[in-house]
Design a protein around this motif. Structure first.
Motif, PDB file in Angstrom:
ATOM      1  N   MET A   1       0.838  -1.202   0.000  1.00  0.00           N
ATOM      2  CA  MET A   1       0.000   0.000   0.000  1.00  0.00           C
ATOM      3  C   MET A   1       0.873   1.252   0.000  1.00  0.00           C
ATOM      4  SD  MET A   1      -3.208  -0.670  -0.097  1.00  0.00           S
ATOM      5  CE  MET A   1      -4.392   0.407   0.685  1.00  0.00           C
ATOM      6  N   THR A   2       1.955   1.187   0.790  1.00  0.00           N
ATOM      7  CA  THR A   2       2.768   2.395   0.839  1.00  0.00           C
ATOM      8  C   THR A   2       3.586   2.512  -0.435  1.00  0.00           C
ATOM      9  OG1 THR A   2       4.452   1.207   2.022  1.00  0.00           O
ATOM     10  CG2 THR A   2       2.963   2.549   3.345  1.00  0.00           C
ATOM     11  N   ALA A   3       3.792   3.740  -0.838  1.00  0.00           N
ATOM     12  CA  ALA A   3       4.596   4.003  -2.025  1.00  0.00           C
ATOM     13  C   ALA A   3       5.751   4.864  -1.554  1.00  0.00           C
ATOM     14  CB  ALA A   3       3.752   4.746  -3.044  1.00  0.00           C
ATOM     15  N   SER A   4       6.942   4.291  -1.518  1.00  0.00           N
ATOM     16  CA  SER A   4       8.028   5.128  -1.008  1.00  0.00           C
ATOM     17  C   SER A   4       8.482   6.095  -2.093  1.00  0.00           C
ATOM     18  CB  SER A   4       9.166   4.280  -0.451  1.00  0.00           C
ATOM     19  OG  SER A   4       9.573   3.386  -1.432  1.00  0.00           O
ATOM     20  N   ARG A   5       8.829   7.272  -1.628  1.00  0.00           N
ATOM     21  CA  ARG A   5       9.162   8.356  -2.536  1.00  0.00           C
ATOM     22  C   ARG A   5      10.496   8.120  -3.216  1.00  0.00           C
ATOM     23  NH1 ARG A   5       7.632  13.491   1.143  1.00  0.00           N
ATOM     24  NH2 ARG A   5       9.884  13.655   1.193  1.00  0.00           N
ATOM     25  N   GLY A   6      10.524   8.298  -4.507  1.00  0.00           N
ATOM     26  CA  GLY A   6      11.774   8.229  -5.250  1.00  0.00           C
ATOM     27  C   GLY A   6      12.238   9.624  -5.605  1.00  0.00           C
ATOM     28  N   GLU A   7      12.730   9.743  -6.803  1.00  0.00           N
ATOM     29  CA  GLU A   7      13.302  11.001  -7.304  1.00  0.00           C
ATOM     30  C   GLU A   7      12.240  12.112  -7.350  1.00  0.00           C
ATOM     31  OE1 GLU A   7      14.295  12.427 -11.873  1.00  0.00           O
ATOM     32  OE2 GLU A   7      13.784  10.354 -11.417  1.00  0.00           O
ATOM     33  N   LEU A   8      12.657  13.323  -6.982  1.00  0.00           N
ATOM     34  CA  LEU A   8      11.757  14.480  -7.105  1.00  0.00           C
ATOM     35  C   LEU A   8      11.576  14.779  -8.598  1.00  0.00           C
ATOM     36  CD1 LEU A   8      10.267  16.892  -5.702  1.00  0.00           C
ATOM     37  CD2 LEU A   8      12.423  18.158  -5.905  1.00  0.00           C
ATOM     38  N   LYS A   9      10.327  14.681  -9.064  1.00  0.00           N
ATOM     39  CA  LYS A   9      10.059  14.896 -10.495  1.00  0.00           C
ATOM     40  C   LYS A   9       9.802  16.359 -10.803  1.00  0.00           C
ATOM     41  CE  LYS A   9       8.835  12.187 -13.305  1.00  0.00           C
ATOM     42  NZ  LYS A   9       9.596  11.510 -14.366  1.00  0.00           N
ATOM     43  N   TYR A  10       9.137  17.032  -9.823  1.00  0.00           N
ATOM     44  CA  TYR A  10       8.643  18.379 -10.114  1.00  0.00           C
ATOM     45  C   TYR A  10       8.385  19.073  -8.793  1.00  0.00           C
ATOM     46  CZ  TYR A  10       5.232  21.968 -11.467  1.00  0.00           C
ATOM     47  OH  TYR A  10       4.580  23.154 -11.642  1.00  0.00           O
ATOM     48  N   ALA A  19       8.624  10.537  -8.071  1.00  0.00           N
ATOM     49  CA  ALA A  19       8.486   9.243  -8.731  1.00  0.00           C
ATOM     50  C   ALA A  19       8.358   8.167  -7.653  1.00  0.00           C
ATOM     51  CB  ALA A  19       9.704   8.981  -9.592  1.00  0.00           C
ATOM     52  N   THR A  20       7.882   6.980  -8.059  1.00  0.00           N
ATOM     53  CA  THR A  20       7.857   5.816  -7.155  1.00  0.00           C
ATOM     54  C   THR A  20       8.463   4.641  -7.928  1.00  0.00           C
ATOM     55  OG1 THR A  20       5.726   4.972  -7.913  1.00  0.00           O
ATOM     56  CG2 THR A  20       5.669   6.624  -6.148  1.00  0.00           C
ATOM     57  N   ALA A  21       8.543   3.487  -7.267  1.00  0.00           N
ATOM     58  CA  ALA A  21       9.089   2.298  -7.939  1.00  0.00           C
ATOM     59  C   ALA A  21       8.191   1.886  -9.109  1.00  0.00           C
ATOM     60  CB  ALA A  21       9.214   1.160  -6.937  1.00  0.00           C
ATOM     61  N   PRO A  23       6.296   3.011 -12.325  1.00  0.00           N
ATOM     62  CA  PRO A  23       6.297   4.172 -13.229  1.00  0.00           C
ATOM     63  C   PRO A  23       4.903   4.746 -13.487  1.00  0.00           C
ATOM     64  CG  PRO A  23       6.953   2.162 -14.414  1.00  0.00           C
ATOM     65  CD  PRO A  23       6.833   1.794 -12.968  1.00  0.00           C
ATOM     66  N   ALA A  24       3.860   4.011 -13.159  1.00  0.00           N
ATOM     67  CA  ALA A  24       2.499   4.499 -13.385  1.00  0.00           C
ATOM     68  C   ALA A  24       1.961   5.287 -12.193  1.00  0.00           C
ATOM     69  CB  ALA A  24       1.573   3.323 -13.695  1.00  0.00           C
ATOM     70  N   GLU A  25       2.794   5.460 -11.141  1.00  0.00           N
ATOM     71  CA  GLU A  25       2.308   6.176  -9.951  1.00  0.00           C
ATOM     72  C   GLU A  25       3.328   7.203  -9.461  1.00  0.00           C
ATOM     73  OE1 GLU A  25       1.240   3.360  -6.928  1.00  0.00           O
ATOM     74  OE2 GLU A  25      -0.242   2.379  -8.221  1.00  0.00           O
ATOM     75  N   TYR A  26       2.797   8.273  -8.908  1.00  0.00           N
ATOM     76  CA  TYR A  26       3.617   9.294  -8.257  1.00  0.00           C
ATOM     77  C   TYR A  26       3.120   9.487  -6.823  1.00  0.00           C
ATOM     78  CZ  TYR A  26       5.082  11.057 -12.946  1.00  0.00           C
ATOM     79  OH  TYR A  26       5.582  11.203 -14.206  1.00  0.00           O
ATOM     80  N   VAL A  27       3.961  10.111  -6.002  1.00  0.00           N
ATOM     81  CA  VAL A  27       3.525  10.599  -4.690  1.00  0.00           C
ATOM     82  C   VAL A  27       3.528  12.126  -4.756  1.00  0.00           C
ATOM     83  CG1 VAL A  27       4.151  10.824  -2.251  1.00  0.00           C
ATOM     84  CG2 VAL A  27       4.327   8.589  -3.381  1.00  0.00           C
ATOM     85  N   VAL A  28       2.424  12.733  -4.328  1.00  0.00           N
ATOM     86  CA  VAL A  28       2.337  14.198  -4.261  1.00  0.00           C
ATOM     87  C   VAL A  28       2.410  14.624  -2.803  1.00  0.00           C
ATOM     88  CG1 VAL A  28       0.928  16.234  -4.732  1.00  0.00           C
ATOM     89  CG2 VAL A  28       0.911  14.318  -6.340  1.00  0.00           C
ATOM     90  N   GLU A  29       3.305  15.554  -2.523  1.00  0.00           N
ATOM     91  CA  GLU A  29       3.439  16.097  -1.169  1.00  0.00           C
ATOM     92  C   GLU A  29       2.957  17.545  -1.174  1.00  0.00           C
ATOM     93  OE1 GLU A  29       6.938  17.013   2.149  1.00  0.00           O
ATOM     94  OE2 GLU A  29       7.425  16.829   0.025  1.00  0.00           O
ATOM     95  N   TYR A  30       2.020  17.844  -0.292  1.00  0.00           N
ATOM     96  CA  TYR A  30       1.448  19.189  -0.189  1.00  0.00           C
ATOM     97  C   TYR A  30       2.257  20.012   0.819  1.00  0.00           C
ATOM     98  CZ  TYR A  30      -2.811  17.906  -2.765  1.00  0.00           C
ATOM     99  OH  TYR A  30      -3.712  17.534  -3.734  1.00  0.00           O
ATOM    100  N   LYS A  31       2.645  21.215   0.419  1.00  0.00           N
ATOM    101  CA  LYS A  31       3.480  22.086   1.268  1.00  0.00           C
ATOM    102  C   LYS A  31       2.621  23.175   1.950  1.00  0.00           C
ATOM    103  CE  LYS A  31       6.258  23.423  -2.228  1.00  0.00           C
ATOM    104  NZ  LYS A  31       7.426  24.026  -2.885  1.00  0.00           N
ATOM    105  N   ASP A  32       3.167  23.738   3.007  1.00  0.00           N
ATOM    106  CA  ASP A  32       2.518  24.882   3.662  1.00  0.00           C
ATOM    107  C   ASP A  32       2.819  26.200   2.940  1.00  0.00           C
ATOM    108  OD1 ASP A  32       1.396  23.243   5.540  1.00  0.00           O
ATOM    109  OD2 ASP A  32       2.726  23.832   7.189  1.00  0.00           O
ATOM    110  N   ASP A  33       3.719  26.157   1.959  1.00  0.00           N
ATOM    111  CA  ASP A  33       4.100  27.392   1.258  1.00  0.00           C
ATOM    112  C   ASP A  33       2.918  27.977   0.495  1.00  0.00           C
ATOM    113  OD1 ASP A  33       6.563  26.581   2.089  1.00  0.00           O
ATOM    114  OD2 ASP A  33       7.391  26.239   0.092  1.00  0.00           O
TER     115      ASP A  33
END
Ligand code: TMP
Length: 240
Positions: A1-10, A19-21, A23-33
């Motif tokens: 279930m968990t998707a560990s974060r790979g390379e920062l794509k954007y 990126a994740t392991a 290629p069809a999935e990404y992890v999005v991290e929401y910032k307070d900025d």
């Protein structure tokens, strides 16, 4: 279930995409900025990342159920979600129900004026140019989207509108306008991407017209954190 974060794509102004392991999935991290006016005004809004992540994660599955395909897969943590990998179409879609913001300024229409039908606008997603207003011919001529993609995008944007207006009305909120972004999956399917949150919508309290969105930050109205927290509470509340 968990998707560990790979390379920062954007990295954008409010989110990071990894990126994740798979290629069809990404992890999005929401910032307070928070930024406004193309990054000229910058600050942190405490808790914003978690609130926008939670609001988007609450709305996207309901949109999916209402027939709008989205990139959302699941919430991973308070500030992260797992999404389907998309290529973002660089056309921002704004849907307006009530005149406000740049529409009011451009056309000298008083903020709060009800529009007799929803207005769909398109902007070129370019920080360097300040997301200029375009039309669909421009997007096709410059190769940003095909006519078929643009008609699908318009249809999906109006489906989002048809879902969200009564959804918010049932929670004491007028949906003034909102901005959507779409992307394509590897097989070309157009899906709703990005977020739906107080950063990307104008929300006015139905009783008082008090602003409950990023305009509180853009216009130095104060109470920014409280407004975001109240919107999370209303979005996740049952209809009344
Ligand atoms: P506008 O009136 O400033 O053009 O904004 C219209 C809607 O789009 C409003 O709900 C805020 C949202 N928006 C974004 O999500 N990103 C942006 O960069 C801008 C300018 C507006």
């Amino acid at each position: 279930m968990t998707a560990s974060r790979g390379e920062l794509k954007y990295e954008g102004k409010a989110k990071r995409v990894y990126a994740t392991a798979n290629p069809a999935e990404y992890v999005v991290e929401y910032k307070d900025d928070a930024t406004a006016f193309n990054g000229v005004k910058k600050a942190q809004i405490g808790g914003k990342g978690a609130i926008n992540n939670a609001i988007t994660a609450h709305l996207f599955p309901q949109l999916e159920a209402a027939g709008v395909p989205t990139h959302f897969i699941e919430l991973l943590s308070p500030t992260e979600q797992r999404v389907r990998a998309v290529t973002i179409i660089p056309v921002e879609v704004i849907v307006r129900n009530v005149a406000a913001g740049s529409f009011s300024k451009r056309l000298s229409v008083e903020e709060g004026t009800e529009l007799s039908r929803p207005v769909v606008e398109y902007c070129y997603k370019s920080d360097a140019l300040g997301d200029p207003l375009i039309n669909t011919d421009t997007a096709v001529a410059l190769g940003w989207a095909t006519p078929e993609q643009l008609s699908r995008i318009r249809e999906l944007a109006l489906s989002v509108q048809a879902f969200l207006v009564p959804y918010f009305a049932a929670r004491g909120v007028k949906l003034i306008d909102f901005k959507l972004e779409f992307g394509t999956l590897a097989d070309g399917t157009v899906v709703l991407a990005d977020e739906i949150s107080p950063d990307t919508c104008r929300f006015w309290d139905a009783q008082t017209n008090e602003k409950m969105d990023k305009d509180r930050f853009r216009r130095d109205l104060g109470g920014v954190e409280d407004a975001y927290a109240e919107m999370l509470r209303r979005v996740t509340a049952p209809a009344s």
